[in-house]
Each structure stands twice: as C-alpha cells, then as structure tokens.
Write a protein that holds these residues in place. Sequence first.
Motif, PDB file in Angstrom:
ATOM      1  N   LYS A   1      -2.038  -5.510  -8.055  1.00 36.07           N
ATOM      2  CA  LYS A   1      -0.754  -5.924  -7.486  1.00 36.07           C
ATOM      3  C   LYS A   1      -0.052  -4.758  -6.806  1.00 36.07           C
ATOM      4  CE  LYS A   1       2.324  -8.982  -6.592  1.00 36.07           C
ATOM      5  NZ  LYS A   1       1.986 -10.112  -5.712  1.00 36.07           N
ATOM      6  N   LEU A   2      -0.098  -3.580  -7.407  1.00 43.17           N
ATOM      7  CA  LEU A   2       0.534  -2.413  -6.786  1.00 43.17           C
ATOM      8  C   LEU A   2      -0.086  -2.119  -5.425  1.00 43.17           C
ATOM      9  CD1 LEU A   2       0.953   0.011  -9.832  1.00 43.17           C
ATOM     10  CD2 LEU A   2       2.739  -1.292  -8.659  1.00 43.17           C
ATOM     11  N   GLY A   3      -1.403  -2.287  -5.330  1.00 44.96           N
ATOM     12  CA  GLY A   3      -2.062  -2.075  -4.048  1.00 44.96           C
ATOM     13  C   GLY A   3      -1.592  -3.060  -2.996  1.00 44.96           C
ATOM     14  N   ASP A   4      -1.379  -4.314  -3.396  1.00 42.86           N
ATOM     15  CA  ASP A   4      -0.889  -5.323  -2.457  1.00 42.86           C
ATOM     16  C   ASP A   4       0.536  -5.016  -1.997  1.00 42.86           C
ATOM     17  OD1 ASP A   4      -3.241  -6.768  -2.559  1.00 42.86           O
ATOM     18  OD2 ASP A   4      -2.529  -8.131  -4.124  1.00 42.86           O
ATOM     19  N   LEU A   5       1.353  -4.508  -2.916  1.00 43.59           N
ATOM     20  CA  LEU A   5       2.759  -4.278  -2.597  1.00 43.59           C
ATOM     21  C   LEU A   5       2.994  -2.971  -1.840  1.00 43.59           C
ATOM     22  CD1 LEU A   5       4.611  -5.413  -5.865  1.00 43.59           C
ATOM     23  CD2 LEU A   5       4.571  -6.582  -3.659  1.00 43.59           C
ATOM     24  N   TYR A   6       2.305  -1.901  -2.231  1.00 39.47           N
ATOM     25  CA  TYR A   6       2.662  -0.578  -1.725  1.00 39.47           C
ATOM     26  C   TYR A   6       1.541   0.143  -0.990  1.00 39.47           C
ATOM     27  CZ  TYR A   6       6.517  -1.500  -4.861  1.00 39.47           C
ATOM     28  OH  TYR A   6       7.592  -2.090  -5.483  1.00 39.47           O
ATOM     29  N   GLY A   7       0.432  -0.543  -0.754  1.00 43.47           N
ATOM     30  CA  GLY A   7      -0.646   0.070   0.023  1.00 43.47           C
ATOM     31  C   GLY A   7      -1.842   0.413  -0.844  1.00 43.47           C
ATOM     32  N   ARG A   8      -3.023   0.055  -0.374  1.00 43.32           N
ATOM     33  CA  ARG A   8      -4.236   0.233  -1.173  1.00 43.32           C
ATOM     34  C   ARG A   8      -4.696   1.678  -1.238  1.00 43.32           C
ATOM     35  NH1 ARG A   8      -4.467  -4.556   1.533  1.00 43.32           N
ATOM     36  NH2 ARG A   8      -4.361  -6.334   0.102  1.00 43.32           N
ATOM     37  N   LYS A   9      -4.535   2.395  -0.157  1.00 45.90           N
ATOM     38  CA  LYS A   9      -5.020   3.766  -0.152  1.00 45.90           C
ATOM     39  C   LYS A   9      -4.259   4.622  -1.153  1.00 45.90           C
ATOM     40  CE  LYS A   9      -5.901   7.773   2.822  1.00 45.90           C
ATOM     41  NZ  LYS A   9      -5.923   8.296   4.208  1.00 45.90           N
ATOM     42  N   GLY A  10      -2.928   4.526  -1.130  1.00 48.20           N
ATOM     43  CA  GLY A  10      -2.116   5.340  -2.032  1.00 48.20           C
ATOM     44  C   GLY A  10      -2.366   5.040  -3.489  1.00 48.20           C
ATOM     45  N   THR A  11      -2.425   3.748  -3.839  1.00 49.58           N
ATOM     46  CA  THR A  11      -2.662   3.401  -5.241  1.00 49.58           C
ATOM     47  C   THR A  11      -4.080   3.776  -5.666  1.00 49.58           C
ATOM     48  OG1 THR A  11      -3.207   1.146  -4.520  1.00 49.58           O
ATOM     49  CG2 THR A  11      -0.974   1.537  -5.293  1.00 49.58           C
ATOM     50  N   PHE A  12      -5.029   3.648  -4.750  1.00 50.02           N
ATOM     51  CA  PHE A  12      -6.415   4.019  -5.063  1.00 50.02           C
ATOM     52  C   PHE A  12      -6.526   5.513  -5.350  1.00 50.02           C
ATOM     53  CE2 PHE A  12     -10.894   4.741  -3.377  1.00 50.02           C
ATOM     54  CZ  PHE A  12     -11.505   4.282  -4.527  1.00 50.02           C
ATOM     55  N   LEU A  13      -5.920   6.323  -4.505  1.00 47.23           N
ATOM     56  CA  LEU A  13      -5.949   7.779  -4.718  1.00 47.23           C
ATOM     57  C   LEU A  13      -5.238   8.147  -6.019  1.00 47.23           C
ATOM     58  CD1 LEU A  13      -5.229   9.047  -1.080  1.00 47.23           C
ATOM     59  CD2 LEU A  13      -7.415   9.077  -2.292  1.00 47.23           C
TER      60      LEU A  13
ATOM     61  N   VAL B   1      -9.843  11.708   4.015  1.00 45.46           N
ATOM     62  CA  VAL B   1     -10.200  12.038   5.395  1.00 45.46           C
ATOM     63  C   VAL B   1     -10.627  10.813   6.198  1.00 45.46           C
ATOM     64  CG1 VAL B   1     -11.834  13.325   6.833  1.00 45.46           C
ATOM     65  CG2 VAL B   1     -10.823  14.419   4.819  1.00 45.46           C
ATOM     66  N   THR B   2     -11.363   9.900   5.594  1.00 43.29           N
ATOM     67  CA  THR B   2     -11.995   8.832   6.379  1.00 43.29           C
ATOM     68  C   THR B   2     -11.267   7.491   6.332  1.00 43.29           C
ATOM     69  OG1 THR B   2     -13.434   8.157   4.534  1.00 43.29           O
ATOM     70  CG2 THR B   2     -14.253   9.883   6.000  1.00 43.29           C
ATOM     71  N   LEU B   3     -10.459   7.251   5.285  1.00 40.09           N
ATOM     72  CA  LEU B   3      -9.824   5.942   5.142  1.00 40.09           C
ATOM     73  C   LEU B   3      -8.442   5.949   5.778  1.00 40.09           C
ATOM     74  CD1 LEU B   3      -9.864   3.063   3.996  1.00 40.09           C
ATOM     75  CD2 LEU B   3      -8.922   3.978   1.863  1.00 40.09           C
ATOM     76  N   HIS B   4      -8.253   5.110   6.771  1.00 38.96           N
ATOM     77  CA  HIS B   4      -6.967   5.042   7.467  1.00 38.96           C
ATOM     78  C   HIS B   4      -6.462   3.604   7.443  1.00 38.96           C
ATOM     79  CE1 HIS B   4      -7.734   9.101   8.843  1.00 38.96           C
ATOM     80  NE2 HIS B   4      -8.892   8.705   9.345  1.00 38.96           N
ATOM     81  N   LEU B   5      -5.467   3.368   6.590  1.00 41.86           N
ATOM     82  CA  LEU B   5      -4.827   2.063   6.505  1.00 41.86           C
ATOM     83  C   LEU B   5      -3.334   2.255   6.724  1.00 41.86           C
ATOM     84  CD1 LEU B   5      -6.567   0.545   3.351  1.00 41.86           C
ATOM     85  CD2 LEU B   5      -7.012  -0.050   5.726  1.00 41.86           C
ATOM     86  N   PRO B   6      -2.706   1.481   7.619  1.00 42.88           N
ATOM     87  CA  PRO B   6      -1.268   1.593   7.811  1.00 42.88           C
ATOM     88  C   PRO B   6      -0.522   1.403   6.498  1.00 42.88           C
ATOM     89  CG  PRO B   6      -2.250   0.240   9.518  1.00 42.88           C
ATOM     90  CD  PRO B   6      -3.328   0.490   8.513  1.00 42.88           C
ATOM     91  N   LYS B   7       0.561   2.125   6.330  1.00 46.83           N
ATOM     92  CA  LYS B   7       1.322   2.037   5.091  1.00 46.83           C
ATOM     93  C   LYS B   7       2.015   0.681   4.982  1.00 46.83           C
ATOM     94  CE  LYS B   7       2.194   6.996   4.715  1.00 46.83           C
ATOM     95  NZ  LYS B   7       3.211   8.065   4.639  1.00 46.83           N
TER      96      LYS B   7
END
Length: 542
Positions: free
Chosen positions: A100-112, A216-222
């Motif tokens: 859910k956090l990934g859906d709300l606030y961005g997958r890249k940030g929560t994943f890292l 470096v490689t994953l670019h997803l808009p915030k």
Amino acid sequence: MPHKQVGSAEDSSAAAAEEVPSDAPAAAAKDSEPQFRSPREIRLVMIGLVVTMLLAMLDNLIVGTAMPTIVGDLGGGEHLSWVVTSYTLATAASTPIWGKLGDLYGRKGTFLTSIVIFLVGSALSGLSQNMNELIGFRALQGLGAGGLMVGVMSIMGALIPPRDRGKYQGMFAAVMALATIGGPLLGGFITDHFSWHWIFYINLPLGIVALGVVVVTLHLPKVRSTARIDYVGAVLLTTGITALTLITTWGGQEYAWGSKQILGLAALAVASLIAFCYVEQRVEEPMLPLSLFTNLNFTLVSVIGFIVGFVMFGSTVFLPLYQQTVQGASATNSGLLLMPMMLGMLVISLVVGQAVTKTGKYRIFPIIGTIVMTGGMLLLSTMGTGTSTFTSACFMVVLGAGMGFLMQITMLVAQNSVELKDMGVASSTATLFRTIGGSFGVALFGALFNSQVTATMKDRLGDQAGAGAGANPGQMTPAALRTLPAPVQDAYHHAVANGMHTVFLWGAAAALIAVAAAVFMREVPLRGTGEPAEKNLEAAAV
C-alpha cells in the motif's frame, strides 16, 4: 450483467513505466502518453530486482543450517524457534503495508527503503551478542524483507506489460530453485569455514549491488498523494496476520491445538479480520481495498496462490525428512535430491512464460498446472519404504512441473486484474496468500504426519513405541534413529512412509480446490506492447 475486469488501464501505464499522482483523476492516467522501455533498459533494472529477490528467498534457508552453531555460541536454546518466528511474523505482517505504501508514495522509494531496512537488520543480526538481540534484529530484518518481494513484483508490473512479462518469468523461477537448493549448502559452508555471523553479513554486498542498480537504472515519476494512511486498518490486519502466523507456528509444537493459547489466538484472528473488513468499507483509502475481491479472477487466483503455497512449502519441508529417514540420504544430499522438483518448476515456468508472451493467452495454464500438481501429490502419496530415489525424483518432477505452470501465472493474473494505482496491493495480496498458505501447509501437514507416525509406531511396537522412539516419534532425527534397535528402525521407516502417504493425500485433496478455481477463471486478453490504452480499456470492460 457481465463481470467487469479492471486493470487494463494499468497495462498501458505499465508499459510506459509511468506512475501518476494517486489522487489524480482517472482521465489523467488515460491521457498520459506511453514511453515504452527498451528491452535493454528492462534487463538492467531486472538485475537489481533478481538480486533483491535472491536476498528475500535465501535468508531463512541459510539461517536454518546455522542454528545449532548459533545456539552453541549465544546460548538461549529455549528461544531458538523465535529466531525464525520473529522474522516470519515481521515479514508476513508488513507485506500488505509495503504494498500500500508503494501505491500511495511511489514504488521506487518504498522499495529502496525496504532494502535498507533489510540490510541494517542483517548487519545488526551478525553483530548480535545474545539470543534476545538476535531475535529483535531478525524481526527488523523481516520487516524489510516484507517489502522486498512485493517491491520486485509491483515494479515489474509497472515496467512491463502483462503480455511481455513471460519473457522474464524464468529469471524468478531460477532464483527460487537456486535459493532452495543452494541456501542450505551455502549456510553450512559459511558456518563451517567462516563464522555464523557471515550468514548475515553476506547479505550486505548483495544488497548494496541491488541498491546501486535500482538507484541508477530505475526511473519512475514520483507519486504525490494527499490520502491519509489507514492506520486502523493496518493495525487490525497486522494483528490478524500475526495471530494466524503464531497459530500455524505454535499449534502442535509449543501448545496443543486445543489449548487456550491456540484457541485464544484463533479468536483474536477472527475478531481482528472481521473488524478489518468493517473498517476497510468505511475509509477513504483502505489498506486492502475489498473491492479487489469483486473481481472474479483476482479472487480465484488468490485461492490458487494459497493452495500453491500450501503444497509447495509442505512438500519441501517433509520430502527431505523422508529422504533422510527412509532412503538414507545425508542432510546435504537430501537438499540436492529436491533438485528434480526445482528443475521441473524452472523448465515449465520458462516454457509457459514464452507461450504467454507469444499468444497472450494464459487461462489454460492454471488449469493444466493445478491438475498436474494434484497428480504429483497423488504420486508422492504412493511412496513406501522400498521406493527408490529415482522413482521419487520422477514424482517430484511432476509436482515441480505443476507448480511451474502456476508460480508466475498467479502473480500475472493478480496484477492484470487491477489498475496501476493498486499494483502494490495486488502484488502484496498475492504474496501474502501464498505465504499464509505455506504456513498453514506446514502446520497441517506436521499435525497429520506426527499423528500418523505415532499411530503406526504404536501399532507395530505396542507399548514399547514410546520407550523405543521417544516421547514424540514424529520428531526423531536420523542420527538418533541409527542408535535404536533394528525392529524400532524398521517400524519407524514404515511409520514415516505412512505419514508421507497421509500428508500427500491430503495435499492432493487441497490441490483439487485449486483445480476448481482454475476452471472458473476467465480469459482476459493481456495487452501487448504498443497497443493503445483506449483499446485495452474497452477489452477490460467486456
């Protein structure tokens, strides 16, 4: 009225690797222009995702072989089970929250963030000076691990259109096979030649590689979200999952199934999950939208995922016991003897992935897979004291092939059934059902096995069964068995064979439920790269 399938709008955005503000109007997602990722870009990102998945799957398998050495060094053997339980609890409870956090606030940030928490927990676990510290740091490690698998699957769902995901399924099947076979071997090697501390430190270089590649490689808009986190729902869901996990961990081991502790946990689980369902229908941004289960395919694939976890984890726990006790394999060789099952899973997963990519069709594979999985369980139920390793290996290939049809397809269908904004929740729910299924499988199979072994020993040895094989013959170790008289050993071999017959027969019965679920699944076309979003939206609404 025809049942609506949602999620094809996600496919258009997924192919574009675009995320839109979670509070933006639906039209914004529809009108966004896709910017497809090249195969080379996807392959680079996949390096980080594959390494991260390896971290998530390898950890418990490595730790298990080192536990006797850890207890000898730190003491506190009475708390031994909590080293695994704390990790499992934290992982299961945090899985839906990470989604859910990934859906709300961005997958890249929560994943890292989840990777960092996992690495911090790993480093602190390696530095532990007593058992209490190790249990606490393992819980922290499990908290991060809950986001690893969910992050991998939801990012993959956001980067790659469903029809193209089959090309990459083999990577994850290979990681699973590598972790299952190599984990115990690696754990034993590190413990024998270095120190148990290094079974945790080894995560650090792998995790740093994954972090670097993803950054470096994953670019997803915030993602910008004004929605409030569903704290009440999160607490209730966590409580329910924790209670269920403790029931399956303690039931028949720490406490009797009818004890007040187990019954109390069952009551807590039921009350928490009922309250959770009540809350989720009344909050603006639910932790787990119950509307997802109005989608027929999502509900059915959740059931199939539960059964797959039930069968897979139960099998991998009890097959080595049979191989070591009845067939006389060493602990190391019993791990290698699981390779036929993993190879069957890997090969079929690769074939199915390519077929889905080429044809865009997937409904037939869950049907075939559940039938083959049921057949594999029935074949394994026929094993006796005279079954050769070659014969049991052939049976395991059949079971592995059945699971190969299902492992990645279940996640694919779950993700294809939701919109992009719910990709994390869909991924975490599919992962959670498989995890809970595995816990229930191990617990139920364990209870059936122990009961059958005890009954067979008593039938063959009479009153001498307890004196010859100990108070709990279902937990007899191969080393202890070799010290007993030949009649007791023979009786125990038959008892284990009977226990396996019961376990796999019940597993086949459970697999039949998955067959029924697969038959009722609907074929919703998977959008391929380059198709317009409008066309996909129309197909989803049929």
